[in-house]
Design an enzyme around this catalytic site. Structure first.
Site, PDB file in Angstrom:
ATOM      1  N   TYR A 124       0.837  -1.197   0.000  1.00 25.22           N
ATOM      2  CA  TYR A 124       0.000   0.000   0.000  1.00 25.22           C
ATOM      3  C   TYR A 124       0.873   1.249   0.000  1.00 25.22           C
ATOM      4  CZ  TYR A 124       0.639   1.221   4.978  1.00 25.22           C
ATOM      5  OH  TYR A 124       1.159   1.613   6.186  1.00 25.22           O
ATOM      6  N   CYS A 125       0.256   2.349  -0.402  1.00 28.47           N
ATOM      7  CA  CYS A 125       0.914   3.662  -0.379  1.00 28.47           C
ATOM      8  C   CYS A 125      -0.130   4.668   0.112  1.00 28.47           C
ATOM      9  CB  CYS A 125       1.454   4.011  -1.766  1.00 28.47           C
ATOM     10  SG  CYS A 125       0.167   4.156  -3.033  1.00 28.47           S
ATOM     11  N   ARG A 126      -0.065   5.886  -0.331  1.00 26.40           N
ATOM     12  CA  ARG A 126      -1.030   6.895   0.113  1.00 26.40           C
ATOM     13  C   ARG A 126      -2.371   6.716  -0.584  1.00 26.40           C
ATOM     14  NH1 ARG A 126      -2.711  11.466  -2.054  1.00 26.40           N
ATOM     15  NH2 ARG A 126      -1.019  11.459  -3.559  1.00 26.40           N
ATOM     16  N   PHE A 133      -3.353   4.512   2.269  1.00 26.36           N
ATOM     17  CA  PHE A 133      -3.442   5.041   3.632  1.00 26.36           C
ATOM     18  C   PHE A 133      -4.521   6.118   3.753  1.00 26.36           C
ATOM     19  CE2 PHE A 133      -2.204   7.729   7.234  1.00 26.36           C
ATOM     20  CZ  PHE A 133      -2.259   6.769   8.232  1.00 26.36           C
ATOM     21  N   GLY A 160      -2.769   4.486  -3.722  1.00 26.25           N
ATOM     22  CA  GLY A 160      -2.869   3.321  -4.585  1.00 26.25           C
ATOM     23  C   GLY A 160      -2.023   3.360  -5.840  1.00 26.25           C
TER      24      GLY A 160
END
Length: 173
Positions: A135-137, A164, A139
């Site tokens: 995951y990141c901020r 996130f 996608g």
């Protein structure tokens, strides 16, 4: 006698030329059939061999973990959750039990299991593991990381498309 040799050479030359043309046409037909049938054959193979596609943009449902799926995986501790954001973003807020592997994902996944565990203090993911989630901020970076991981042979890896941002919103943080 000379005309007989010339006639024989002429027939051999015609035979060779005809063989070349036919074999070239045959090869072209085979190549065209392969080109047209490859996506169908590839998708069938992927369906039975993995839970998600091996190539291309990872936007299908099998590649994506939803918020509720992620919550379940975390509650049962059946997850290897990797945050691919920068260390600063990770420190500012993260999903519990995630491990930060910033933009060096490719390099990190190529480490030996011993070096991976030493560097990140968690078990190294296996190429056949089906519980790896990135995951990141929002996608985008995790989708890119997903494709990198697949190129390295992690064919069952998935990503949390909401990132996130969605996690923090859902969790009220």
């Amino acid at each position: 006698m000379l005309s007989r040799v010339a006639s024989s050479l002429q027939r051999q030359l015609v035979f060779i030329m005809l063989s070349f043309v036919l074999s070239r046409s045959f090869c072209q037909v085979v190549a065209e059939v392969n080109r047209r049938s490859y996506p169908t054959l590839g998708s069938v193979i992927r369906t039975f061999s993995t839970s998600s596609p091996a190539r291309g943009e990872a936007s299908d449902n099998a590649s994506v973990v939803t918020y509720s799926q992620l919550k379940t995986m975390l509650s049962t501790r059946d997850i290897q959750l990797f945050d691919v954001r920068s260390p600063d973003e990770y420190q500012a807020g993260r999903i519990a039990d995630s491990v930060n592997i910033p933009r060096i994902l490719e390099e990190s996944l190529m480490l030996s299991p011993e070096h991976f565990e030493q560097k990140f203090e968690v078990r190294a993911p296996g190429k056949d593991d089906d519980n790896i989630v990135l995951y990141c901020r929002s996608g985008n970076r995790s989708n890119t990381a997903l494709n990198i991981a697949r190129q390295l042979g992690f064919m069952r890896v998935r990503h949390y498309k909401g990132g996130f941002s969605e996690w923090a919103e859902q969790e009220g943080k």
